[in-house]
Enzyme design. Structure first.
Site, PDB file in Angstrom:
ATOM      1  N   LYS A 103       0.815  -1.226   0.000  1.00 31.54           N
ATOM      2  CA  LYS A 103       0.000   0.000   0.000  1.00 31.54           C
ATOM      3  C   LYS A 103       0.838   1.260   0.000  1.00 31.54           C
ATOM      4  CE  LYS A 103       0.781  -1.872   4.046  1.00 31.54           C
ATOM      5  NZ  LYS A 103       0.453  -2.957   4.937  1.00 31.54           N
ATOM      6  N   GLY A 132      -6.361  -6.004   4.277  1.00 35.80           N
ATOM      7  CA  GLY A 132      -6.006  -7.430   4.252  1.00 35.80           C
ATOM      8  C   GLY A 132      -6.914  -8.276   3.396  1.00 35.80           C
ATOM      9  N   LYS A 203      -3.587   3.476   2.988  1.00 34.63           N
ATOM     10  CA  LYS A 203      -4.770   2.730   2.532  1.00 34.63           C
ATOM     11  C   LYS A 203      -5.928   3.679   2.199  1.00 34.63           C
ATOM     12  CE  LYS A 203      -3.329  -1.198   5.337  1.00 34.63           C
ATOM     13  NZ  LYS A 203      -3.367  -1.781   6.686  1.00 34.63           N
TER      14      LYS A 203
HETATM   15  N1  HSE Z   1       0.416  -3.393   9.462  1.00 32.27           N
HETATM   16  C1  HSE Z   1      -0.785  -3.580   8.753  1.00 32.27           C
HETATM   17  C2  HSE Z   1      -1.931  -3.656   9.752  1.00 32.27           C
HETATM   18  C3  HSE Z   1      -0.718  -4.854   7.953  1.00 32.27           C
HETATM   19  O1  HSE Z   1      -1.675  -3.822  10.948  1.00 32.27           O
HETATM   20  O2  HSE Z   1      -3.070  -3.519   9.355  1.00 32.27           O
HETATM   21  C4  HSE Z   1      -1.783  -4.979   6.931  1.00 32.27           C
HETATM   22  O3  HSE Z   1      -1.739  -3.955   6.011  1.00 32.27           O
END
Ligand code: HSE
Length: 435
Positions: A103, A132, A203
């Protein structure tokens, strides 16, 4: 039909999960894709004992994989900006399709990457980059294509949500929960990306572009983390019927687009207020469909692999389609992206939770409410916690109605200047998420 050859860059948490899901579900995936999908090559720095690497030629040079003429799809799961950017651009230059969970790369370099892909007629798919395992990109880009998206709000960082949940439910320490999230492979390499909201801002940048058909503009996204949230504020929020969540919010207004990540009070009766642990959720308001909510695991090996593999299948299915007829990377045709401005933070409109320490004597509240009233700010609810015996300080907690942020900034500046107010005013934004 000839099998599709996949080259994996990275065999860590998500790379390992991707190899395993592709191997375990190979027969069903082939039935869906119409041809076999085979991981033939991978580049990895370290050996991952949890990976089924049967039949995979593993080396330590990702450029060797990107330049291998036998490979059709490059799956970039290294993360970070470099060498990921160079690898992806090289893969595109070599005429290969790309699937990525990165991302940060898409939010910062996506405009350049999509332009290069457009010229070469290849696809760049990035479902796994946002929330995810939740197919939110697919939902926004295709399932909701009939709608004018009005706003969306999401819990889009699993680590941050996991930390807030454990702190609230079990009274655990911030550092302790963060260490567990790192051990479970949820956290970013630099965990400040999770707790300071940078990962969520990456994101949100992507979601906003797909929702509103604007170029990716990470640098204009307002970002505030969760590290200053106190147990006290969590408790007061609960007494008032709210939960504090780290939200990414984007909204189209008639002045421009709001693009912001910050801790937010939301009514506890909303479904999204009850999204806990590493789970993510995105609430999308479309003009035709109304509100829709997407929920699932936002991080972790196989949930993220689920989105990566779905993208590989999508690419495999549409490889033979004329590039002009494929789903555009950012949902809108590249020549139809709009230049609607992103609003500066002081122009956004939201409600607020305020907490301040005030001298416990007559007339103090009147001074505070007079300042708020002078800025056109209406009070919705209030709690006053009396000072302990012998102390002369009381906590005042207020919820306000919606107001433009620069009016609230001015009110807070004036309240903090009162000699009856001790220290800074705590301000947390509040969203009803009902319209
Ligand atoms: N570090 C990110 C989270 C991983 O905790 O959502 C998934 O993008």
């Amino acid at each position: 039909m000839k099998p599709i050859h996949v080259g994996l860059l990275g065999l860590g948490t998500v790379g390992g999960g991707t190899a395993n899901v592709l191997a375990r579900n190979a027969a069903e995936i082939a039935r869906r894709a119409g041809r076999e999908i085979r991981v033939t090559h991978a580049a990895a720095r370290d050996h991952n004992p949890d990976v089924n690497s049967d039949g995979i030629d593993i080396c330590d040079d990702p450029f060797a994989v990107v330049n291998n003429p036998q490979i059709d799809i490059i799956v970039e799961l290294i993360g970070g900006y470099d060498p990921a950017r160079k690898l992806v651009l090289q893969a595109i230059e070599n005429g290969k399709h790309v699937v990525t969970a990165n991302k940060a790369l898409i939010a910062i370099h996506g405009n350049e990457i999509f332009e290069a892909a457009q010229k070469k007629g290849v696809m760049v798919a990035f479902e796994a980059g946002v929330a995810g395992g939740i197919p939110i990109i697919k939902a926004l880009r295709e399932g909701l294509a009939a709608n004018q998206i009005e706003w969306l709000a999401g819990i889009i960082n699993g680590t941050g949500n996991f930390i807030l949940t454990e702190m609230r439910d079990k009274g655990r320490d911030f550092e302790d929960v963060l260490a567990e999230a790192q051990m479970l492979g949820y956290a970013e390499t630099d965990p400040t990306f999770d707790v300071e909201g940078i990962d969520a801002a990456h994101k949100l940048t992507i979601l906003a572009s797909i929702a509103f058909g604007v170029p990716l503009q990470f640098e204009k996204t307002y970002t505030e983390g969760i590290s200053k949230i106190t147990r006290e504020d969590v408790n007061y929020a609960e007494q008032l019927g709210y939960r504090i969540k780290h939200l990414g919010v984007t909204r189209k207004t008639n002045k421009g687009i709001e693009l912001r990540v910050h801790p937010t009070l939301i009514p506890e009766r909303r479904l999204i207020a009850n999204v806990d642990g590493v789970m993510n959720a995105v609430l999308v308001q479309g003009d035709a469909v109304g509100p829709t909510l997407y929920y699932g695991a936002g991080a972790g090996a196989e949930p993220t692999a689920s989105a990566v593999v779905a993208d590989i299948i999508d690419v495999a299915r549409t490889m033979t389609v004329d590039p002009e007829n494929r789903v555009p990377h950012l949902a809108f045709q590249p020549n139809e992206l709009s230049d609607t401005p992103v609003l500066p933070m002081d122009q956004i409109e939201t409600a607020y939770y305020l907490r301040m320490q005030a001298a416990d004597r007559p007339g103090v509240l009147a001074e505070v409410t007079q300042i708020l009233g002078g800025q056109g700010i209406s009070i919705e609810a209030m709690i006053q916690k009396e000072s302990a015996e012998g102390e002369n300080i009381a906590s005042i907690i207020m919820l306000t109605q919606r107001v433009i942020e620069n009016q609230m900034n001015e009110a807070i500046r004036r309240i903090e200047a009162l000699d009856v107010i001790d220290g800074d005013v705590t301000r947390i934004r509040l969203e009803q998420l009902d319209k």
